[in-house]
Motif scaffolding. Structure first.
Motif, PDB file in Angstrom:
ATOM      1  N   ASP A  85      -0.078   5.723  10.639  1.00 19.28           N
ATOM      2  CA  ASP A  85      -0.412   4.379  10.219  1.00 19.28           C
ATOM      3  C   ASP A  85      -0.877   4.266   8.848  1.00 19.28           C
ATOM      4  N   LEU A  86      -1.684   5.318   8.494  1.00 20.38           N
ATOM      5  CA  LEU A  86      -2.559   5.261   7.366  1.00 20.38           C
ATOM      6  C   LEU A  86      -1.400   5.718   6.082  1.00 20.38           C
ATOM      7  N   LEU A  87      -0.370   6.596   6.257  1.00 17.21           N
ATOM      8  CA  LEU A  87       0.768   6.799   5.223  1.00 17.21           C
ATOM      9  C   LEU A  87       1.442   5.591   5.097  1.00 17.21           C
ATOM     10  N   VAL A  88       1.940   4.692   6.049  1.00 16.87           N
ATOM     11  CA  VAL A  88       2.735   3.680   5.964  1.00 16.87           C
ATOM     12  C   VAL A  88       2.217   2.523   5.293  1.00 16.87           C
ATOM     13  N   GLY A  89       0.880   2.181   5.771  1.00 19.26           N
ATOM     14  CA  GLY A  89      -0.161   1.095   5.063  1.00 19.26           C
ATOM     15  C   GLY A  89      -0.233   1.408   3.622  1.00 19.26           C
ATOM     16  N   ALA A  90      -0.733   2.802   3.211  1.00 22.58           N
ATOM     17  CA  ALA A  90      -0.829   2.990   1.900  1.00 22.58           C
ATOM     18  C   ALA A  90       0.275   2.894   1.102  1.00 22.58           C
ATOM     19  N   VAL A  91       1.416   3.494   1.601  1.00 22.53           N
ATOM     20  CA  VAL A  91       2.841   3.082   0.619  1.00 22.53           C
ATOM     21  C   VAL A  91       3.093   1.682   0.281  1.00 22.53           C
ATOM     22  N   ALA A  92       2.789   1.071   1.582  1.00 22.70           N
ATOM     23  CA  ALA A  92       2.938  -0.531   1.472  1.00 22.70           C
ATOM     24  C   ALA A  92       2.051  -1.189   0.447  1.00 22.70           C
ATOM     25  N   GLU A  93       0.833  -0.628   0.297  1.00 21.28           N
ATOM     26  CA  GLU A  93      -0.076  -1.225  -0.577  1.00 21.28           C
ATOM     27  C   GLU A  93       0.000  -0.870  -1.982  1.00 21.28           C
ATOM     28  N   SER A  99       6.057   4.391  -9.005  1.00 19.64           N
ATOM     29  CA  SER A  99       7.292   5.155  -8.592  1.00 19.64           C
ATOM     30  C   SER A  99       7.295   5.856  -7.285  1.00 19.64           C
ATOM     31  N   PRO A 100       8.449   6.128  -6.456  1.00 20.25           N
ATOM     32  CA  PRO A 100       8.290   6.651  -5.236  1.00 20.25           C
ATOM     33  C   PRO A 100       7.329   7.945  -5.052  1.00 20.25           C
ATOM     34  N   LEU A 101       7.351   8.894  -6.113  1.00 22.56           N
ATOM     35  CA  LEU A 101       6.554  10.007  -6.004  1.00 22.56           C
ATOM     36  C   LEU A 101       5.031   9.602  -5.885  1.00 22.56           C
ATOM     37  N   GLU A 102       4.698   8.570  -6.863  1.00 23.55           N
ATOM     38  CA  GLU A 102       3.450   8.169  -7.023  1.00 23.55           C
ATOM     39  C   GLU A 102       3.013   7.408  -5.787  1.00 23.55           C
ATOM     40  N   ALA A 103       3.629   6.599  -5.133  1.00 22.85           N
ATOM     41  CA  ALA A 103       3.134   6.102  -3.991  1.00 22.85           C
ATOM     42  C   ALA A 103       2.971   7.054  -2.791  1.00 22.85           C
ATOM     43  N   THR A 104       3.864   8.085  -2.510  1.00 17.90           N
ATOM     44  CA  THR A 104       3.757   9.134  -1.875  1.00 17.90           C
ATOM     45  C   THR A 104       2.514   9.842  -2.159  1.00 17.90           C
ATOM     46  N   ALA A 105       2.302  10.358  -3.581  1.00 22.55           N
ATOM     47  CA  ALA A 105       1.105  11.137  -3.535  1.00 22.55           C
ATOM     48  C   ALA A 105      -0.246  10.228  -3.381  1.00 22.55           C
ATOM     49  N   GLY A 106      -0.271   9.338  -3.596  1.00 20.12           N
ATOM     50  CA  GLY A 106      -1.445   8.400  -3.200  1.00 20.12           C
ATOM     51  C   GLY A 106      -1.580   8.251  -1.796  1.00 20.12           C
ATOM     52  N   ALA A 107      -0.557   7.801  -1.119  1.00 19.89           N
ATOM     53  CA  ALA A 107      -0.583   7.970   0.420  1.00 19.89           C
ATOM     54  C   ALA A 107      -1.191   9.169   1.149  1.00 19.89           C
ATOM     55  N   ILE A 108      -0.579  10.386   0.592  1.00 18.11           N
ATOM     56  CA  ILE A 108      -0.779  11.622   1.235  1.00 18.11           C
ATOM     57  C   ILE A 108      -2.542  11.994   0.908  1.00 18.11           C
ATOM     58  N   ALA A 109      -2.858  11.654  -0.310  1.00 20.10           N
ATOM     59  CA  ALA A 109      -4.291  12.068  -0.834  1.00 20.10           C
ATOM     60  C   ALA A 109      -5.118  11.142   0.053  1.00 20.10           C
ATOM     61  N   ALA A 110      -4.715   9.749   0.321  1.00 20.71           N
ATOM     62  CA  ALA A 110      -5.393   9.068   1.442  1.00 20.71           C
ATOM     63  C   ALA A 110      -5.783   9.838   2.945  1.00 20.71           C
ATOM     64  N   ARG A 155      11.590   3.234   1.903  1.00 21.35           N
ATOM     65  CA  ARG A 155      12.820   2.200   2.250  1.00 21.35           C
ATOM     66  C   ARG A 155      12.397   0.857   2.048  1.00 21.35           C
ATOM     67  N   ASP A 156      11.272   0.599   2.618  1.00 20.94           N
ATOM     68  CA  ASP A 156      10.933  -0.798   2.872  1.00 20.94           C
ATOM     69  C   ASP A 156      10.247  -1.335   1.199  1.00 20.94           C
ATOM     70  N   ARG A 157      10.046  -0.403   0.549  1.00 14.42           N
ATOM     71  CA  ARG A 157       9.877  -0.601  -0.792  1.00 14.42           C
ATOM     72  C   ARG A 157      11.073  -0.816  -1.676  1.00 14.42           C
ATOM     73  N   GLY A 158      12.298  -0.474  -1.035  1.00 14.88           N
ATOM     74  CA  GLY A 158      13.241  -0.902  -1.744  1.00 14.88           C
ATOM     75  C   GLY A 158      13.823   0.402  -2.302  1.00 14.88           C
ATOM     76  N   VAL A 159      13.323   1.485  -2.027  1.00 17.00           N
ATOM     77  CA  VAL A 159      13.757   2.817  -2.579  1.00 17.00           C
ATOM     78  C   VAL A 159      15.080   3.164  -1.677  1.00 17.00           C
ATOM     79  N   GLY A 160      16.130   3.787  -2.525  1.00 16.89           N
ATOM     80  CA  GLY A 160      17.426   4.124  -1.670  1.00 16.89           C
ATOM     81  C   GLY A 160      17.176   5.147  -0.763  1.00 16.89           C
ATOM     82  N   GLU A 161      18.059   5.220   0.160  1.00 13.23           N
ATOM     83  CA  GLU A 161      17.909   6.203   1.135  1.00 13.23           C
ATOM     84  C   GLU A 161      17.702   7.720   0.893  1.00 13.23           C
TER      85      GLU A 161
END
Length: 209
Positions: A85-93, A99-110, A155-161
């Motif tokens: 839930d934390l990963l998904v919520g952080a990426v959404a926020e 960028s996809p990598l920046e959103a991922t890095a932030g979520a994993i750091a959370a 994907r929910d952010r519009g990133v390709g598969e």
């Protein structure tokens, strides 16, 4: 430090703030059961520890144990849903400009920030998991589930598969490397910092720097 590296650091700080709004972990009945289980797993071994013994150590009834956990294995893996839930919520926020990598890095750091608050419990848990082949297999399955959730969030952010899958898998790999370094080194930096440094290293490797 490049602009991309700075962006990863900023994204991590932004999404960690998202996590901290959720509040700090407190040792309620469920928390006491977790602490008791980890103590007993360390003292007696996972296989030799019973739910009744965990409940007794925690000062609750066995019935209370089963209200919180289906079995003793769930004590070790109940946190997977919180992580998901934390990963998904952080990426959404994450900001739309991330960028996809920046959103991922932030979520994993959370996620790293959450674990940092529970450092000793996390380390105790990992010792138990590492000592049991069945638990190690389940840990791998957990990481696969988190990777799938991260892919879906991207994907929910519009990133390709393809980009979503590659980014999520890379993110989970970075997390595993960072976590392994942190959990086995008592002098390691805080986990969010180790995660950020690992993402910076990944960018350097993939860009040929």
């Amino acid at each position: 430090m490049s602009v991309a590296d700075i962006n990863i650091a900023r994204m991590s700080a932004t999404v960690i703030t998202y996590h901290l709004r959720m509040g700090r972990w407190e040792p309620n009945a469920r928390g006491r059961l977790e602490q008791a289980a980890l103590e007993l797993f360390g003292e007696r071994g996972f296989e030799q520890t019973t739910a009744a013994a965990i409940a007794e150590r925690a000062g609750v009834t066995e019935r209370t144990f089963f209200r919180h956990y289906a079995d003793k294995r769930e004590v070790l893996f109940a946190g997977a849903l919180v992580m998901k839930d934390l990963l998904v919520g952080a990426v959404a926020e994450a900001p739309a400009s991330a960028s996809p990598l920046e959103a991922t890095a932030g979520a994993i750091a959370a996620v790293g920030a959450m674990m940092q608050q529970r450092r000793e419990l996390v380390r105790q848990r990992q010792v138990v998991v590492d000592a049991n082949p069945e638990l190690r297999e389940r840990e791998l399955a957990k990481m696969s589930t988190l990777g799938a959730a991260l892919t879906g969030a991207l994907r929910d952010r519009g990133v390709g598969e393809l980009t979503a899958r590659l980014t999520a898998e890379a993110g989970i790999a970075v997390f595993r490397v960072a976590f392994d370094s942190w959990v086995n080194d008592p002098d390691a930096a805080e986990l969010p910092d180790v995660v950020r440094a690992s993402f910076v290293e990944l960018k350097a490797v993939t860009s040929g720097e």
